[in-house]
Design a protein around this motif. Structure first.
Motif, mmCIF file in Angstrom:
data_model
loop_
_atom_site.group_PDB
_atom_site.id
_atom_site.type_symbol
_atom_site.label_atom_id
_atom_site.label_comp_id
_atom_site.label_asym_id
_atom_site.label_seq_id
_atom_site.Cartn_x
_atom_site.Cartn_y
_atom_site.Cartn_z
ATOM 1 N N VAL A 1 0.849 -1.204 0.000
ATOM 2 C CA VAL A 1 0.000 0.000 0.000
ATOM 3 C C VAL A 1 0.879 1.246 0.000
ATOM 4 N N SER A 2 2.067 1.137 0.579
ATOM 5 C CA SER A 2 2.990 2.275 0.653
ATOM 6 C C SER A 2 3.407 2.782 -0.719
ATOM 7 N N LYS A 3 3.284 1.949 -1.731
ATOM 8 C CA LYS A 3 3.746 2.329 -3.069
ATOM 9 C C LYS A 3 2.943 3.483 -3.658
ATOM 10 N N VAL A 4 1.711 3.655 -3.206
ATOM 11 C CA VAL A 4 0.908 4.811 -3.644
ATOM 12 C C VAL A 4 1.591 6.111 -3.218
ATOM 13 N N PHE A 5 2.139 6.116 -2.024
ATOM 14 C CA PHE A 5 2.679 7.343 -1.448
ATOM 15 C C PHE A 5 4.081 7.648 -1.971
ATOM 16 N N THR A 6 4.903 6.618 -2.168
ATOM 17 C CA THR A 6 6.216 6.874 -2.761
ATOM 18 C C THR A 6 6.062 7.265 -4.237
ATOM 19 N N LEU A 7 5.054 6.720 -4.915
ATOM 20 C CA LEU A 7 4.782 7.154 -6.287
ATOM 21 C C LEU A 7 4.410 8.635 -6.310
ATOM 22 N N SER B 1 17.005 9.889 -4.319
ATOM 23 C CA SER B 1 17.802 10.885 -5.048
ATOM 24 C C SER B 1 17.232 12.295 -4.925
ATOM 25 N N SER B 2 15.955 12.399 -4.612
ATOM 26 C CA SER B 2 15.258 13.697 -4.675
ATOM 27 C C SER B 2 15.174 14.426 -3.342
ATOM 28 N N PHE B 3 15.400 13.714 -2.237
ATOM 29 C CA PHE B 3 15.255 14.329 -0.923
ATOM 30 C C PHE B 3 16.494 14.055 -0.075
ATOM 31 N N ASP B 4 16.927 15.066 0.681
ATOM 32 C CA ASP B 4 18.133 14.921 1.495
ATOM 33 C C ASP B 4 17.987 13.812 2.522
ATOM 34 N N ASP B 5 16.811 13.702 3.136
ATOM 35 C CA ASP B 5 16.539 12.640 4.100
ATOM 36 C C ASP B 5 15.236 11.974 3.684
ATOM 37 N N ALA B 6 15.354 10.958 2.836
ATOM 38 C CA ALA B 6 14.167 10.326 2.247
ATOM 39 C C ALA B 6 13.287 9.666 3.302
ATOM 40 N N GLU B 7 13.904 9.032 4.300
ATOM 41 C CA GLU B 7 13.124 8.353 5.333
ATOM 42 C C GLU B 7 12.284 9.362 6.119
ATOM 43 N N ALA B 8 12.906 10.471 6.528
ATOM 44 C CA ALA B 8 12.171 11.501 7.266
ATOM 45 C C ALA B 8 11.086 12.123 6.397
ATOM 46 N N THR B 9 11.387 12.294 5.105
ATOM 47 C CA THR B 9 10.400 12.860 4.182
ATOM 48 C C THR B 9 9.174 11.967 4.084
ATOM 49 N N LEU B 10 9.402 10.676 3.950
ATOM 50 C CA LEU B 10 8.276 9.737 3.854
ATOM 51 C C LEU B 10 7.466 9.719 5.143
ATOM 52 N N LEU B 11 8.141 9.648 6.280
ATOM 53 C CA LEU B 11 7.426 9.623 7.554
ATOM 54 C C LEU B 11 6.618 10.906 7.768
ATOM 55 N N ASP B 12 7.212 12.046 7.442
ATOM 56 C CA ASP B 12 6.497 13.312 7.574
ATOM 57 C C ASP B 12 5.279 13.334 6.649
ATOM 58 N N PHE B 13 5.459 12.818 5.455
ATOM 59 C CA PHE B 13 4.362 12.770 4.484
ATOM 60 C C PHE B 13 3.209 11.928 5.015
ATOM 61 N N MET B 14 3.516 10.755 5.540
ATOM 62 C CA MET B 14 2.468 9.859 6.023
ATOM 63 C C MET B 14 1.785 10.418 7.272
ATOM 64 N N ARG B 15 2.543 11.062 8.133
ATOM 65 C CA ARG B 15 1.945 11.652 9.338
ATOM 66 C C ARG B 15 1.019 12.809 8.968
ATOM 67 N N ALA B 16 1.415 13.591 7.969
ATOM 68 C CA ALA B 16 0.577 14.708 7.547
ATOM 69 C C ALA B 16 -0.689 14.224 6.841
ATOM 70 N N THR C 1 11.032 3.534 -8.014
ATOM 71 C CA THR C 1 10.403 4.689 -7.382
ATOM 72 C C THR C 1 11.122 5.062 -6.084
ATOM 73 N N ALA C 2 11.487 4.051 -5.298
ATOM 74 C CA ALA C 2 12.245 4.300 -4.069
ATOM 75 C C ALA C 2 13.573 4.979 -4.381
ATOM 76 N N ASP C 3 14.216 4.547 -5.450
ATOM 77 C CA ASP C 3 15.482 5.144 -5.860
ATOM 78 C C ASP C 3 15.306 6.618 -6.206
ATOM 79 N N VAL C 4 14.206 6.942 -6.892
ATOM 80 C CA VAL C 4 13.922 8.344 -7.237
ATOM 81 C C VAL C 4 13.720 9.178 -5.972
ATOM 82 N N VAL C 5 12.975 8.644 -5.020
ATOM 83 C CA VAL C 5 12.745 9.374 -3.772
ATOM 84 C C VAL C 5 14.069 9.591 -3.036
#
Length: 317
Positions: free
Chosen positions: A77-83, A138-153, A132-136
């Motif tokens: 299900v996470s693939k929707v959000f990384t996409l 490459s695109s964000f300085d801290d990809a893990e924090a970006t994803l977690l912040d995205f999901m929390r928001a 898609t994970a590879d793109v994320v």
């Protein structure tokens, strides 16, 4: 004189709580069907007799039933959000590295990669999700924090996080993903270190959320890209439409055609038993029941979504 057709987006004619109660009762009568995922050891221990469902409307209203507040591993299900993150980062350039076609093969298949020179068929197969994970990354300085912040928001839940036990379990049993990532890297379609890509992928799959969290999290795809939980325009209306289209054609592995036939909604499933779905202009929703069918989709989840669309008429067709 012929009556004008009813507005399919008008929810006032439906008692959503009553409908969810009926579906919950029917689903629980079918406990015992299907089988929990056992190729990831930590998922094999999840009790099969669970069922929850939640609907999130653009005004922030949520309707829920059953075990809708029990957290589970969201897996694919996470693939929707990384996409979503990848498309917002690099736009249509993503489609130079991953296609948008249904695969017709299982989610963890390697078969097409050699024929198609390391370009995965779609971003919802494991191979496409690695790109898609590879793109994320490459695109964000801290990809893990970006994803977690995205999901929390998106969910409105600041406690959303990744389950380290599940992530370690996936890492220990993920031989096919390792092979896939290295094969894609051999075609220069992964730009980061392979292990770094795999670790990020395992983290996203190991996110723990409940049905209410996930229904809220996909609600932006039902409201032209606007998130009700945060008030943020997550993606454009065009972006939401495009993501929904890929969910419809490729979101339920090699059962996408059958799912479209019986349910008629854009959806994305995961082997943790969750399925998110979108009724455009109406709601985001999530259903969870851990026992899977032979294709890796929640057996009772598919049934519940089928019943919802039949009881309400809320199908895209």
């Amino acid at each position: 004189m012929r009556k004008p057709p009813q507005n399919p987006h008008d929810l006032s004619r439906h008692d959503l709580d009553d409908i969810l109660g009926t579906i919950n009762d029917e689903a629980r009568q079918r406990f015992g069907e299907g089988k929990v995922a056992d190729y990831i050891p930590s998922l094999a221990d999840v009790p099969a007799d669970r069922f929850g469902m939640a609907l999130a409307l653009p005004d922030g209203t949520v309707h829920a039933c059953g075990d809708a507040r029990e957290r589970f591993s969201i897996q694919s299900v996470s693939k929707v959000f990384t996409l979503t993150l990848a498309l917002e980062a690099i736009g249509d350039d993503l489609w130079k590295r991953v296609d948008r076609e249904p695969s017709g093969d299982p989610f963890n298949s390697l078969v097409q990669l050699e024929y198609e020179k390391g370009i995965p068929r779609n971003p919802f197969m494991n191979a496409g999700a690695l790109v898609t994970a590879d793109v994320v990354l490459s695109s964000f300085d801290d990809a893990e924090a970006t994803l977690l912040d995205f999901m929390r928001a998106r969910s409105g839940n600041p406690e959303v996080g990744s389950d380290d036990v599940v992530a370690r379990s996936e890492r220990k049993s993920g031989y096919r993903n390792v092979a896939m990532a290295n094969f894609i890297r051999s075609y220069d379609n992964l730009h980061n270190d392979v292990q770094q890509v795999l670790d990020f992928y395992y983290l996203q799959c190991a996110l723990r959320m409940d049905c209410v969290d996930l229904a809220r999290s996909v609600q932006y795809l039902a409201d032209a890209g606007r998130c009700a939980s945060s008030g943020v325009q997550v993606t454009s209306a065009e972006g939401a439409t495009r993501i929904n289209s890929v969910m419809m054609t490729a979101g339920t592995y090699d059962a996408a055609g059958d799912f479209a036939y019986y349910v008629g909604l854009p959806a994305k499933s995961g082997v943790g038993g969750g399925i998110v779905a979108v009724v455009p202009h109406v709601m985001g929703l999530c259903v969870w029941s851990p026992a899977l069918d032979e294709k890796g989709n929640s057996l009772l989840g598919r049934y519940a979504l089928h019943r919802l669309t039949r009881m309400t008429g809320l199908s895209v067709f």
